[in-house]
Design an enzyme around this catalytic site. Structure first.
Site, mmCIF file in Angstrom:
data_model
loop_
_atom_site.group_PDB
_atom_site.id
_atom_site.type_symbol
_atom_site.label_atom_id
_atom_site.label_comp_id
_atom_site.label_asym_id
_atom_site.label_seq_id
_atom_site.Cartn_x
_atom_site.Cartn_y
_atom_site.Cartn_z
ATOM 1 N N SER A 1 -1.701 -1.405 5.088
ATOM 2 C CA SER A 1 -2.446 -2.316 4.218
ATOM 3 C C SER A 1 -2.840 -1.720 2.874
ATOM 4 O O SER A 1 -3.383 -2.438 2.025
ATOM 5 C CB SER A 1 -3.698 -2.821 4.933
ATOM 6 N N LYS B 1 -1.902 -3.616 -0.189
ATOM 7 C CA LYS B 1 -2.685 -4.679 -0.831
ATOM 8 C C LYS B 1 -3.271 -4.258 -2.170
ATOM 9 O O LYS B 1 -3.764 -5.106 -2.919
ATOM 10 C CB LYS B 1 -3.771 -5.168 0.128
ATOM 11 N N SER C 1 -9.285 -6.937 4.362
ATOM 12 C CA SER C 1 -7.840 -6.649 4.438
ATOM 13 C C SER C 1 -7.069 -7.838 5.014
ATOM 14 O O SER C 1 -6.144 -7.682 5.813
ATOM 15 C CB SER C 1 -7.583 -5.401 5.292
#
Length: 402
Positions: free
Chosen positions: A81, A84, A141
């Site tokens: 993640s 991101k 997230s």
């Protein structure tokens, strides 16, 4: 007897040849790489000077991008993640360019709602503002919010991924490729610690990113859904104010983070930490190393007016000159006095002058060698004067000489 003498002679000759070859090699070793030169980039990039369990790691000075610590920082790895950060960068960039507004309503598609992993459980057709979506990505997230925003900005997830990779090329990142905006496991999706540190540095240029990335808890949907930031350093480490975590089986534990103390902002990235919480532990260790060993020497802040210069044939006689970015370097503690700055500007420039126009440079030297160059730009527009004003100015000068 003759056979023994012959064998002894042969052995003696062989021994002499071996000794001669050995001496030849011994004398040749210092010049075996004759003509080659040391790699200055490797000499200037410090290798890891402390142990870390991360597969790859880097520590940068935010302002200059100077590498302060490196453990295989260009090695490509999955980043989960932490992906991101690029997703949020494109969102913040679109907002800064006026393409979207934080108050815009984003309608979640069935595709966005089908994302697994961390999410805010969007329902098809549900509406949230751009800012709420961005906060959900930064704190929780949220994979569903990431895809919803990708579709809102680019029309489809696939087109948004193309934008991510175009941005990668634009930034000159050599060891990064994106295949989705979430970081969920997928082929051909990787980065390096160094590349992701550059992405975080770019994110930090946007006030919107700094705002949402620093939020530790947030009440979504009127308080019906509580978000807690996955970046626990916001609470655990003094000065930590931004970043993004990541974890998958393939990527292990990852963290890109920023912290600021005493005017020094550091950016750390660790990829491939082996156990839960080790990405926090290793980042704290790396930050402690950086803040203990280095000091920021800031000569001018970003946007600081440093001088005025004359404008020829303009409606204004002078224009203020400011720094485009902050002017400063990081040095080992105790070496602050080795840094000097020089402002290189012409005595005057011709109108018209556009705001942001590069006029000169602020040059920083350490121990007499140039280490940084920052553009100096015009702080405002100065239009070209009309013929009548030019005539009046000339007459004023003539009369003032009488």
């Amino acid at each position: 007897m003759k056979r023994k003498v012959k064998k002894f002679g042969t052995a003696l000759i062989s021994l002499i040849l071996v000794l001669l070859l050995g001496l030849g090699n011994a004398f040749a070793q210092p010049t075996a790489l004759e003509g080659s030169k040391p790699n200055p980039s490797k000499e200037k990039t410090p290798s890891a000077q402390l142990e870390t369990s991360a597969e790859t790691a880097v520590l940068l000075d935010y302002s200059s991008g100077q590498v302060l610590l490196d453990k295989d920082m260009h090695k490509s790895r999955p980043m989960a993640s932490v992906t991101k950060l690029m997703t949020m960068l494109l969102i913040c960039e679109a907002e800064a360019q006026g393409k979207i507004k934080t108050s815009d309503k984003v309608i979640a598609s069935e595709h966005a709602c089908s994302m697994g992993g961390s999410q805010i459980f969007l329902e098809p057709g549900e509406e949230l503002s751009v800012k709420e979506m961005l906060i959900s990505i930064a704190t929780g997230s949220a994979n569903d919010s990431s895809v919803a925003m990708a579709e809102y900005i680019a029309g489809s997830e696939e087109e948004f991924v193309s934008m991510m990779n175009e941005k990668t090329k634009e930034m000159g990142l050599k060891n990064t490729h994106f295949s989705n905006p979430t970081g969920l496991p997928i082929e051909n999706h990787y980065t390096s610690a160094y590349d992701m540190a550059q992405v975080l540095r770019e994110c930090l240029r946007y006030p919107l990113f700094r705002e949402v990335s620093s939020i530790y808890e947030y009440d979504l949907r009127g308080g019906d859904f509580k978000l807690w930031n996955t970046n626990k350093l916001l609470k655990w480490y003094a000065g930590a104010d931004a970043g993004k975590t990541g974890w998958t089986n393939e990527a292990s534990y990852c963290l890109a983070a920023s912290a600021k103390r005493d005017g020094l902002r550091l950016v750390s990235v660790v990829l491939g930490c082996p156990m839960p919480r080790t990405h926090f532990q290793e980042t704290i260790k790396i930050f402690n190393y950086g803040f203990a060993k280095y000091k920021a020497v800031t000569l001018a802040e970003a946007g600081q007016v440093v001088k005025e210069i004359k404008v020829d044939k303009g409606i204004e006689d002078k224009v203020k000159i400011m720094t485009k970015d902050s002017v400063g370097v990081v040095v080992p503690k105790g070496q602050e006095k080795t840094v000097q700055g020089n402002i290189n500007l012409p005595d005057q420039i011709d109108a018209p002058v556009k705001k942001g126009q590069v006029v000169g440079q602020y040059v920083v030297n350490k121990d007499g060698q140039e280490v940084l160059q920052v553009d100096l730009v015009a702080a405002q527009d100065v239009m070209k004067a009309s013929p009548l004003k030019l005539l009046n100015d000339m007459l004023d000068r003539v009369y003032s000489m009488e």
